[in-house]
Design an enzyme around this catalytic site. Structure first.
Site, mmCIF file in Angstrom:
data_model
loop_
_atom_site.group_PDB
_atom_site.id
_atom_site.type_symbol
_atom_site.label_atom_id
_atom_site.label_comp_id
_atom_site.label_asym_id
_atom_site.label_seq_id
_atom_site.Cartn_x
_atom_site.Cartn_y
_atom_site.Cartn_z
ATOM 1 C CE LYS A 52 -3.287 -2.813 0.063
ATOM 2 N NZ LYS A 52 -3.886 -3.162 -1.211
ATOM 3 C CD GLU A 92 -4.685 7.042 3.077
ATOM 4 O OE1 GLU A 92 -4.163 6.611 2.060
ATOM 5 O OE2 GLU A 92 -5.831 6.734 3.446
ATOM 6 N NE ARG A 112 -9.947 -9.033 -4.679
ATOM 7 C CZ ARG A 112 -9.672 -8.142 -3.745
ATOM 8 N NH1 ARG A 112 -8.416 -7.839 -3.465
ATOM 9 N NH2 ARG A 112 -10.630 -7.531 -3.093
#
Lengths: 167, 489, 535
Positions: free
Chosen positions: B117, B200, B292
């Site tokens: 990430k 974040e 995916r």
């Protein structure tokens, strides 16, 4: 004829009767005349009760009945009160082991104060040339072991005493 | 590059769904099955079943050597991973490559990049795509806490190696920051084997908007429009829909083009989803990219008319995309409901039981991707999601009405499911108005799990009359005595 | 089958007067029954609670199927004995339903004198076991007794049909393959120990149940051994050491749950098949009986009006309607069962006796149970009738009735005097059940007649001694005799002495008969065979 039904954690004791023309479910709050007829769909029934008619789908499991009615799904636990009582038999108030006949203590496996589980060996005795292991009749705490290895005891002597169960 | 036998290394509804498309394309099909696993729809569709074993059923589906060996043993020349399990495992991709088996999905490099990430975020930010203010520990571990503080409150601590919403912690006040960082680190170690973190800015009342992208690995990328997935409980999606009720056409085009741009930037191959946090003021920020096929892909299929698995198989076989952007419309509205075996009234505890009766809804605009069969059994071996209910309507109102109708008519008896909870969400006025954020379910939890009308008398009557032993006990009383009832002289 | 056409006018003055009088009687009757069944001194209720025992009615509630009827016998047994201190004779008996099967119940009432056996207790229990034997009903005993009431042991112990007969009947039940269960919820001492030991199955409730031939005090007195109740005969000892007890129950609920489970294992034997039809409620309201039964016992009334309020659909097929009209004979259905009914509309004459005898033979021939409604003061007397052979004809009726193989049921609906009682299947004649109505009377002759007869004897005796008596003096001799006689022939006396199986509210007769007939069909019906009819 009696059943305890469990819905959303609440238990209701009922009995079912049939008065010669229809079924009547007797609950603590009153009677419910009722009728259940299959509709031909898998698990499909029409329930008539309390003046209403409901189409539903129903499946009977070993311990609960599942119902899909009016777009919602429900589970009803079923308990036969007799089974609940029977499960506690074999002596619910067993606090002690009593000698079934005179004999000698071969070995003692626990001490007063020990916590034991139902079925756990407490002592081994010998009577009439037969050795028997005596086990705890229930979970509990040992209060007394009156006889030691090598002691002889008589018919109906208390061989082990458990502390009384807390309420 | 083309292949003739596809092994699906997954289970449940996604395995069945992938197999269906594979079969329709004329491929020979095979699927894995754990020795303790219940029979499901996938096992009835596949031509072959390969049994696998492991310490736990989940472990078996993560056992790369066993699975690669299985593919080789049956002569499968391609593998579809579904979602979850090994679908984003670069090591698995590499092992398949070595074995000469085609992986239906992106390259291992892309998986690697987007799986981390922190790296993914950095990559996206460097190329000018919007990201939320953040602080990455790796940049300078010494100053991490300070930089975290500078992000501003409220903030979200996330594990670098995490995903799927797990291990995240919200911090609203400075006083809690350092303790929460420590906890998050421990959890990161525990769940993902990696305690690295990044922080974040936490967007209040955000919406979760994601975009379906597809690339042929040759530089061509299209998007299949967006999906709104704000109905989440503890970061797990429950209901997804498309198009997003909050966005205008321009906003949708903007966010979808941004996503396509990100996919182009990595020369993306295969199906992928770019997830964004969408703030109340219209700003949106890159969250992560899932390399995916996603659980909620069917809603995209319903409004665009495309079979995304077919696209995946085409791309993996070297046939490229079947359409250009202009050919991808968005018609009507689609909603997906995840049908899970859990008890909404008991804090969503996973439920187990035998499926005594299964009757899936049908009708216009109704699609059910099912992973269960009538007579099957639900255990805690796998994820509690049993199936997906997807509806399509000409507009959102019709989609909601069809969804309600379908979920109300979804009969699963024997194991507790969330169908009632889903219906409560669909009928909530805020859902109807589209005025939701990712906090909606938590905020409304009491109302959504409130008990309905008291029908206990009817239920007991039904349970009593369907209890054969009870009924025969009663009927064995002679008729005259039954008629006399409790008479006493 | 045609419906009886009722001629009763429910607005007529005498109907209303009768109704009012019967209402008063019933009010008293129901109050007395209620007291006998439920009202107990607080100290007795407290004692049971201290002993951790349930009362007998609560035990029956646990045992019997919910929503099923219970036909209780002789609730008012011993109501005129022991100063009324032994309601129900300290025992509850009757026929109930357990797991869908008809069973006979014998349950000690420990809230009355500790459940001790008084002479009337023994009689009530023996009667219940006789009912069980005759009808092949399984028996469930609920044992909780202080034992025989010693001060009256001469009425409890020695004779043929006293205490020993209880156990003899148990043996005979077992011999006849009729199962018995005993639930021991109290002490079974001395003879009482045989109730559970002679039962096929027994269940002992831990803590309260005990079985011993000699209780701790007796043991101490006899041998000096000091031993407690539990060690001597408690549940644990008997179910694990002596093997006398089959099941050990932790609680009362557990005990009766076990008993029900045992019953559910019994193979149900097919019942005797007789003619039946779907049942119908009587067309006329059964409570109209209150207005039909005359308030004065001597007033005549038409038994057909009574039957119309008892039988299915009020339908009645009368046999020989124009002959022997003081005897009403015919077929009807009660709760669907086809029965042959004999009912008195006056004294018995030659023709009515012959008609009855023939009718009973018809019923025996086609396996029809007989139901007798008694309102009989006797056979006709007088030279004409003797010459016609009334004694012979009465004997023929007795031969047919006494020789009947079908089940017989009797309701003493009004008068039951003298030999008429015999012909109409009185107590001595093996009715499967026999009930009295509250205003009914039973005696060798009417009270007035008896009093006059006995007073006359005394008066003549005094006259022979030369004494002339005034009106007052005659009254003084006659009135006390009349008073005593009136009391002696009353239904309450009969029921106190267990000459019947209970007093019924007339409106309950239908159900009582239905249950009795149904119970009787657990036994087979023989082929008819009689003695010699003096023709």
């Amino acid at each position: 004829m009696q059943r305890i039904f469990q819905i959303d954690g609440e238990e209701t004791e009922c009995w079912l009767g049939h008065d010669g023309s229809q079924f009547v479910l007797n609950t603590p709050d009153g009677t419910v005349a009722c009728q259940l007829d299959p509709t031909g769909l898998p698990g499909g029934y029409t329930l008539r009760a309390k003046g209403v008619v409901r189409e539903l789908r129903l499946a009977v499991g070993p311990e609960a009945t599942f119902v899909h009615m009016d777009g919602r799904t429900y589970g009803v636990g079923r308990v036969d009160p007799a089974e609940r009582l029977a499960g506690r038999d074999g002596g619910a108030s067993d606090d002690r082991l009593v000698a079934p006949m005179p004999g000698v203590v071969v070995s003692v496996a626990v001490k007063p104060g020990n916590t034991v589980e139902e079925g756990q060996p407490l002592l081994v005795i010998e009577s009439m040339k037969l050795e028997t292991t005596l086990t705890a009749p229930r979970d509990g705490v040992v209060a007394e072991m009156p006889f030691a290895e090598g002691d002889s005891f008589g018919l109906k002597d208390i061989l082990a005493q458990l502390a009384p169960e807390e309420e | 590059m083309s292949f003739s036998k596809l092994l699906v290394v997954n289970r449940g509804e996604i395995a069945a769904r992938v197999l269906r498309t594979a079969k329709a394309r004329g491929l020979a099909t095979a699927v894995l099955r754990h020795v303790a696993e219940q029979e499901g729809p996938a096992h009835l569709i596949a031509d072959e079943i390969v049994m696998i074993d492991g310490l736990t059923p989940v472990a078996a589906y993560l056992d790369i050597p066993q699975i690669v060996a299985a593919a080789k043993k049956i002569g499968a020349d391609a593998v579809h991973p579904g979602y979850g399990f090994l679908s984003e495992n670069a090591g698995f991709v590499a092992a398949l490559e070595e074995a000469g088996v085609t992986f239906v999905g992106p390259t291992s490099e892309t998986i690697d990049l987007m799986g981390d990430k922190v790296r993914a975020r950095a990559f996206v930010e460097e190329r000018g795509f919007p990201v939320a203010p953040s602080a990455i520990e790796d940049d300078d571990p010494e100053t991490f806490v300070e930089r975290a503080r500078a992000v501003g409150y409220p903030l979200l601590i996330k594990p670098s190696a995490g995903g799927g919403g797990k291990g995240m912690r919200v911090v609203r006040e400075d006083s809690g920051l350092e303790a929460e960082i420590e906890t998050a680190r421990r959890e990161g170690e525990r769940y993902f084997g990696d305690g690295r973190l990044f922080v974040e800015r936490y967007i209040e009342r955000p919406r979760h908007i994601e975009v379906q992208v597809m690339g042929d690995g040759q530089g061509n990328v299209v998007h299949f429009w967006e999906r709104e997935c704000s109905i989440q409980r503890r970061f797990q999606k429950i209901i997804e829909e498309t198009p997003s009720p909050a966005l205008s056409l321009e906003q949708r085009q903007d966010i979808c083009e941004t996503a396509a741009g990100i996919a182009r930037a990595v020369n993306y191959r295969g199906a992928g989803t770019v997830e964004f946090i969408y703030a109340q003021d219209g700003a949106f920020y890159f969250l992560e990219m899932n390399t995916r096929l996603q659980v909620e892909h069917p809603v995209t299929e319903m409004v665009t008319g495309f079979d995304l698995v077919a696209e995946q198989l085409r791309i993996a076989a070297g046939e490229g995309l079947s359409a250009v952007q202009a050919d991808i419309p968005q018609t009507g509205h689609s909603i997906e409901l995840r049908i899970c075996a859990e008890d909404a009234t008991a804090d969503f505890r996973p439920a187990i039981g035998d499926i005594l009766l299964l009757d899936e809804p049908q009708g216009e605009g109704v699609r059910v991707d099912s992973g269960i069969l009538d007579g099957g059994k639900v255990t805690t071996d796998f994820d509690p999601m049993l199936s997906k209910l997807i509806v399509h309507g000409r507009d959102r109102a019709q989609a909601i009405a069809r969804a309600r109708n379908a979920v109300q008519n979804y009969v699963i008896l024997g194991v507790t499911t969330n169908t009632g909870y889903l219906d409560a969400i669909l009928s909530h006025p805020d859902f109807a108005s589209g005025d939701v954020s990712t906090g909606f379910l938590a905020e409304q939890s009491e109302m959504l799990t409130a008990p309905g009308e008291d029908v206990s008398d009817l239920l007991m009557a039904a349970a009593a009359l369907s209890d054969d032993r009870l009924v025969s006990d009663v009927m064995q009383i002679p008729k005259m005595h039954r008629k006399m009832g409790g008479w006493r002289n | 089958m045609r419906r009886i056409e009722s001629l009763v006018d429910t607005n007529a003055a005498d109907y209303k007067a009768n109704y009012a009088a019967m209402s008063v009687r019933l009010k008293e009757f129901h109050a007395r029954q209620h007291a006998a069944r439920f009202e107990r001194p607080q100290r007795d209720i407290d004692r049971l609670a201290r002993q951790n025992k349930l009362g007998v009615r609560e035990r029956l509630k646990l045992l019997l199927d919910p929503g099923t009827p219970f036909l209780e016998f002789s609730t008012l047994a011993a109501c005129r004995e022991y100063d009324g201190a032994v309601p129900g004779a300290a025992v509850v008996t009757g026929i109930g339903i357990v797991q869908g099967r008809e069973v006979a119940i014998h349950a000690n009432d420990a809230s009355v004198k500790g459940g001790a056996w008084y002479p009337h207790t023994v009689k009530k229990i023996v009667r219940l076991l006789d009912v069980a034997l005759e009808n092949r009903l399984p028996v469930i005993h609920i044992c909780d007794s202080a034992g025989g009431f010693l001060p009256l042991q001469h009425g409890v112990f020695p004779d043929r049909y006293l205490g020993g007969r209880v156990f003899r009947n148990q043996v005979k039940l077992s011999q006849a393959n009729i199962p018995q269960i005993a639930v021991v919820g109290g002490h079974c001492t001395a003879g009482g120990a045989y109730v559970p030991t002679l039962s096929d199955y027994n269940i002992i409730i831990e803590g309260t149940g005990a079985i011993f031939l000699g209780g701790p005090p007796l043991v101490k007195a006899a041998t000096g051994e000091e031993v407690g109740v539990q060690e001597l005969g408690g549940a644990v000892m008997h179910t694990s050491v002596s093997g006398t007890g089959d099941y050990r129950a932790a609680t009362e609920q557990h005990a009766f749950s076990l008993a029900r489970e045992i019953v559910s294992q019994w193979k149900r034997t097919p019942k005797t098949i007789i003619e039946t039809a779907s049942y119908e409620e009587p067309y006329y309201d059964p409570t109209e009986l209150y207005g039909i039964i005359p308030k004065d016992r001597k007033t005549q009334f038409d038994m057909r009006e009574v039957l119309a309020r008892i039988v299915d659909g009020s339908r009645f097929h009368e046999y020989q309607p124009d002959y022997g009209t003081t005897m009403v004979c015919g077929f009807a259905h009660i709760w669907g069962f086809k029965v042959g009914i004999l009912a008195n509309n006056g004294v018995l004459f030659n023709d009515s006796s012959l008609k009855a005898a023939h009718f009973m033979q018809l019923c025996n021939q086609n396996r029809t149970p007989l139901v007798f409604f008694q309102n009989i003061t006797g056979y006709m007397v007088g030279r004409e009738y003797e010459e016609r052979g009334i004694a012979k004809d009465g004997a023929k009726m007795l031969m047919a009735q006494g020789g009947s193989v079908v089940p017989k049921f009797t309701v003493i609906a009004n008068a039951s005097y003298g030999a008429g009682n015999y012909g109409m299947c009185g107590r001595a004649w093996d009715a499967r059940t026999l009930f009295m109505w509250p205003q009914a009377e039973i005696g060798v002759m009417g009270a007035d007649q008896a009093a006059n007869t006995m007073a006359d004897v005394k008066i003549r005796q005094l006259q022979r001694e030369g004494k002339e008596l005034s009106e007052e003096e005659i009254a003084a001799i006659r009135d006390p005799v009349l008073e005593k006689f009136r009391r002696d022939v009353e239904a309450y006396t009969s029921t106190s002495e267990l000459w019947d199986d209970g007093i019924l509210d007339p409106a309950d007769t239908r159900n009582a008969l239905g249950m009795s007939i149904s119970a009787s069909l657990n036994a087979p019906i023989d082929d008819p065979h009689y003695g010699i009819f003096r023709l």
